[in-house]
Design an enzyme around this catalytic site. Structure first.
Site, mmCIF file in Angstrom:
data_model
loop_
_atom_site.group_PDB
_atom_site.id
_atom_site.type_symbol
_atom_site.label_atom_id
_atom_site.label_comp_id
_atom_site.label_asym_id
_atom_site.label_seq_id
_atom_site.Cartn_x
_atom_site.Cartn_y
_atom_site.Cartn_z
ATOM 1 N N GLU A 34 -5.293 47.474 15.846
ATOM 2 C CA GLU A 34 -6.447 48.251 15.378
ATOM 3 C C GLU A 34 -6.994 47.702 14.055
ATOM 4 O O GLU A 34 -8.205 47.557 13.904
ATOM 5 C CB GLU A 34 -6.050 49.722 15.245
ATOM 6 C CG GLU A 34 -7.220 50.601 14.862
ATOM 7 C CD GLU A 34 -6.829 52.054 14.666
ATOM 8 O OE1 GLU A 34 -6.274 52.667 15.593
ATOM 9 O OE2 GLU A 34 -7.094 52.579 13.577
ATOM 10 N N SER B 48 -2.575 53.468 12.163
ATOM 11 C CA SER B 48 -2.006 52.997 13.428
ATOM 12 C C SER B 48 -2.270 51.510 13.559
ATOM 13 O O SER B 48 -3.413 51.070 13.440
ATOM 14 C CB SER B 48 -2.652 53.724 14.602
ATOM 15 O OG SER B 48 -2.350 55.096 14.515
ATOM 16 N N ARG C 240 -12.514 53.881 19.316
ATOM 17 C CA ARG C 240 -12.173 52.985 18.194
ATOM 18 C C ARG C 240 -12.990 51.686 18.246
ATOM 19 O O ARG C 240 -12.502 50.606 17.913
ATOM 20 C CB ARG C 240 -10.689 52.624 18.168
ATOM 21 C CG ARG C 240 -9.766 53.752 17.943
ATOM 22 C CD ARG C 240 -9.959 54.418 16.575
ATOM 23 N NE ARG C 240 -9.023 55.519 16.507
ATOM 24 C CZ ARG C 240 -9.244 56.717 17.048
ATOM 25 N NH1 ARG C 240 -10.421 56.980 17.612
ATOM 26 N NH2 ARG C 240 -8.347 57.666 16.986
HETATM 27 C C1 LIG Z 1 -2.497 56.225 6.358
HETATM 28 C C2 LIG Z 1 -3.683 55.824 7.211
HETATM 29 C C3 LIG Z 1 -4.133 56.682 8.208
HETATM 30 C C4 LIG Z 1 -5.232 56.329 9.000
HETATM 31 N N1 LIG Z 1 -5.653 57.195 9.969
HETATM 32 C C5 LIG Z 1 -6.717 56.882 10.749
HETATM 33 C C6 LIG Z 1 -7.176 57.777 11.756
HETATM 34 O O1 LIG Z 1 -6.636 58.861 11.935
HETATM 35 N N2 LIG Z 1 -8.234 57.405 12.493
HETATM 36 C C7 LIG Z 1 -8.883 56.221 12.304
HETATM 37 O O2 LIG Z 1 -9.855 55.961 13.011
HETATM 38 N N3 LIG Z 1 -8.484 55.358 11.357
HETATM 39 C C8 LIG Z 1 -7.412 55.653 10.578
HETATM 40 N N4 LIG Z 1 -6.982 54.777 9.638
HETATM 41 C C9 LIG Z 1 -7.663 53.497 9.481
HETATM 42 C C10 LIG Z 1 -8.743 53.491 8.367
HETATM 43 O O3 LIG Z 1 -8.528 54.520 7.455
HETATM 44 C C11 LIG Z 1 -10.143 53.619 8.919
HETATM 45 O O4 LIG Z 1 -10.404 52.581 9.813
HETATM 46 C C12 LIG Z 1 -11.195 53.579 7.799
HETATM 47 O O5 LIG Z 1 -12.468 53.869 8.327
HETATM 48 C C13 LIG Z 1 -11.259 52.243 7.090
HETATM 49 O O6 LIG Z 1 -12.069 52.409 5.962
HETATM 50 P P1 LIG Z 1 -12.007 51.463 4.709
HETATM 51 O O7 LIG Z 1 -13.145 51.829 3.841
HETATM 52 O O8 LIG Z 1 -10.664 51.515 4.079
HETATM 53 O O9 LIG Z 1 -12.270 50.052 5.398
HETATM 54 P P2 LIG Z 1 -11.679 48.624 4.996
HETATM 55 O O10 LIG Z 1 -10.237 48.587 5.387
HETATM 56 O O11 LIG Z 1 -12.018 48.284 3.605
HETATM 57 O O12 LIG Z 1 -12.501 47.695 5.988
HETATM 58 C C14 LIG Z 1 -12.310 47.760 7.389
HETATM 59 C C15 LIG Z 1 -13.331 46.851 8.072
HETATM 60 O O13 LIG Z 1 -14.624 47.377 7.890
HETATM 61 C C16 LIG Z 1 -15.441 46.427 7.192
HETATM 62 N N5 LIG Z 1 -16.281 47.187 6.276
HETATM 63 C C17 LIG Z 1 -15.900 48.019 5.281
HETATM 64 N N6 LIG Z 1 -16.978 48.568 4.710
HETATM 65 C C18 LIG Z 1 -18.063 48.072 5.359
HETATM 66 C C19 LIG Z 1 -19.458 48.239 5.215
HETATM 67 N N7 LIG Z 1 -19.995 49.054 4.311
HETATM 68 N N8 LIG Z 1 -20.280 47.541 6.052
HETATM 69 C C20 LIG Z 1 -19.769 46.714 6.995
HETATM 70 N N9 LIG Z 1 -18.464 46.506 7.161
HETATM 71 C C21 LIG Z 1 -17.619 47.187 6.354
HETATM 72 C C22 LIG Z 1 -14.487 45.510 6.483
HETATM 73 O O14 LIG Z 1 -15.068 44.235 6.235
HETATM 74 C C23 LIG Z 1 -13.372 45.432 7.490
HETATM 75 O O15 LIG Z 1 -13.706 44.539 8.513
HETATM 76 C C24 LIG Z 1 -5.881 55.101 8.819
HETATM 77 C C25 LIG Z 1 -5.427 54.236 7.792
HETATM 78 C C26 LIG Z 1 -4.335 54.598 6.999
HETATM 79 C C27 LIG Z 1 -3.860 53.675 5.927
#
Ligand SMILES: Cc1cc2nc3c(=O)[nH]c(=O)nc-3n(C[C@H](O)[C@H](O)[C@H](O)COP(=O)(O)OP(=O)(O)OC[C@H]3O[C@@H](n4cnc5c(N)ncnc54)[C@H](O)[C@@H]3O)c2cc1C
Length: 349
Positions: free
Chosen positions: A341, A243, A165
């Site tokens: 996380e 999480s 992670r």
């Molecule tokens: C129901 C649920 C289940 C989940 N299950 C998992 C799981 O099983 N495993 C896991 O690892 N995660 C899980 N997550 C967490 C999440 O889905 C992941 O971390 C996902 O990759 C976040 O993507 P996002 O586009 O929504 O990022 P955001 O929430 O929009 O951003 C997260 C971070 O990344 C940065 N960011 C976003 N896009 C970029 C970019 N293009 N360049 C640079 N920085 C950027 C943002 O500024 C922020 O700091 C879960 C979340 C939820 C709500």
């Protein structure tokens, strides 16, 4: 370039449904637009929050005093060499849609990451992982805009510094904007070797066996739905950031101290001598069962690690008050500090 809007509330853009207004909000639909928007904001000294799917964010109730740039770039390019398929995907593509396509095409390597919300560009940031796979196993390169150098760069997987992670991007938060990610996948109708016991049991196979890609995807989605880990507007347990706590990784001294306080606790002994401990076990055994509530914030009724906003009315302050109570309770009982996380924006934990 897309318009800038003022005072856009951020809560609807996050899966946890928290976050006050952004001073300014814009959307980038091409790589060039994304780079130009970032460069312009940096020249003007304007704070920027890059927004993907908002599924790993806890945004302050006061909002964000700067520019929010929503990544909306699109495009998937497929090439093939030495029997592997290389898929280069723009940051704004939906992650699970990509996984569904890989499964349908017979490209093996990301099927156990089915149902993870968010966009492709975020997957290298925290080395998204689940059910025995993480993206470090398939990412071969990441194209970024380096805000300090002011240039577009192609990073190798080694330069991404992937760990559990974690990645080099998290060491240096905000420096790199991910523009596109390249994954190398095996051309095969079968999944990678099943590496997660719960999944193996569900699929009725032994660890290490391979199953049809679609079985792996359906198996993972079924397990995830049972834990409220697939976004579903009808399921309040999915109003979360996934999480909230990572599994603590303890050095030998800390592991020995925990073993004294909690003899026989579940643990995974890692090859490097560290010990990973399930945060869910620590939380439950510190007195925080599923469904535990504080104000309008609640531990998911299906998954101890997820803090939820079941009615959508809790503020980030309420979510964090619950997070602190859990963290402090675990520390008091077991001497282990839990770490968050999700990325915290304008709030601290
Ligand atoms: C129901 C649920 C289940 C989940 N299950 C998992 C799981 O099983 N495993 C896991 O690892 N995660 C899980 N997550 C967490 C999440 O889905 C992941 O971390 C996902 O990759 C976040 O993507 P996002 O586009 O929504 O990022 P955001 O929430 O929009 O951003 C997260 C971070 O990344 C940065 N960011 C976003 N896009 C970029 C970019 N293009 N360049 C640079 N920085 C950027 C943002 O500024 C922020 O700091 C879960 C979340 C939820 C709500």
């Amino acid at each position: 370039m897309a318009d800038r809007l003022a005072g856009v509330p951020l809560a609807p853009y996050t899966t946890l449904r928290t976050g006050g207004p952004a001073r300014a909000f814009t959307q980038a639909e091409t790589q060039d637009e994304l780079v130009a928007t970032m460069a312009e904001a940096d020249r003007a000294g304007e704070p920027v929050l890059v927004l993907g799917g908002g599924s790993n964010l806890v945004v302050s109730d006061d909002g964000f005093d700067g520019l929010v740039v929503r990544v909306a770039t699109r495009g998937v390019e497929v090439t093939s060499d030495d029997g592997r398929v290389r898929v280069t995907v723009q940051a704004g593509e939906d992650w699970d849609a990509l996984v569904a396509r890989c499964v349908a095409e017979g490209w093996s390597g990301v099927e156990c990451l089915s149902g993870v919300p968010g966009l492709v560009g975020s997957t290298p940031i925290q080395n998204v992982g689940a059910y025995g796979q993480d993206v470090s196993q398939t990412v071969t390169g990441v194209r970024v805009y380096d805000r300090i150098a002011g240039e577009v760069r192609d990073l190798t997987a080694a330069e991404c510094g992937f760990a559990y992670r974690h990645s080099a991007f998290k060491h240096d938060p905000g420096r790199h904007v991910v523009l596109a990610v390249t994954y190398a996948l095996e051309r095969s109708p079968l999944s990678g070797p099943v590496a997660y016991r719960e999944l193996a049991v569900r699929l009725g196979v032994e660890l290490g066996e391979r199953v049809p890609l679609s079985d792996a995807r359906e198996g993972v989605l079924g397990l995830r739905r049972g834990k409220g880990m697939v976004l579903d507007p009808g399921d309040p347990d999915t109003r979360s950031a996934g999480s909230f706590f990572t599994n603590p990784v303890l050095g030998p001294d800390e592991a020995a101290a925990l073993a004294l306080r909690a003899p026989g606790h579940p643990r995974w002994d890692m090859p490097d001598g560290t010990v990973k401990v399930p945060a869910a076990w620590l939380i439950e055994n510190a007195g925080f069962p599923k469904g535990y509530e504080k104000g309008r914030a609640r531990i998911s009724t299906k998954h101890t690690l997820a803090l939820t906003n079941p009615t959508g009315e809790a503020g980030a302050d309420e979510l964090l008050a619950l997070a602190r109570e859990v963290r402090d309770g675990v520390h008091e009982k077991f001497g282990v500090w839990l770490v968050n996380e999700p990325v915290l924006v304008g709030v601290s934990f």
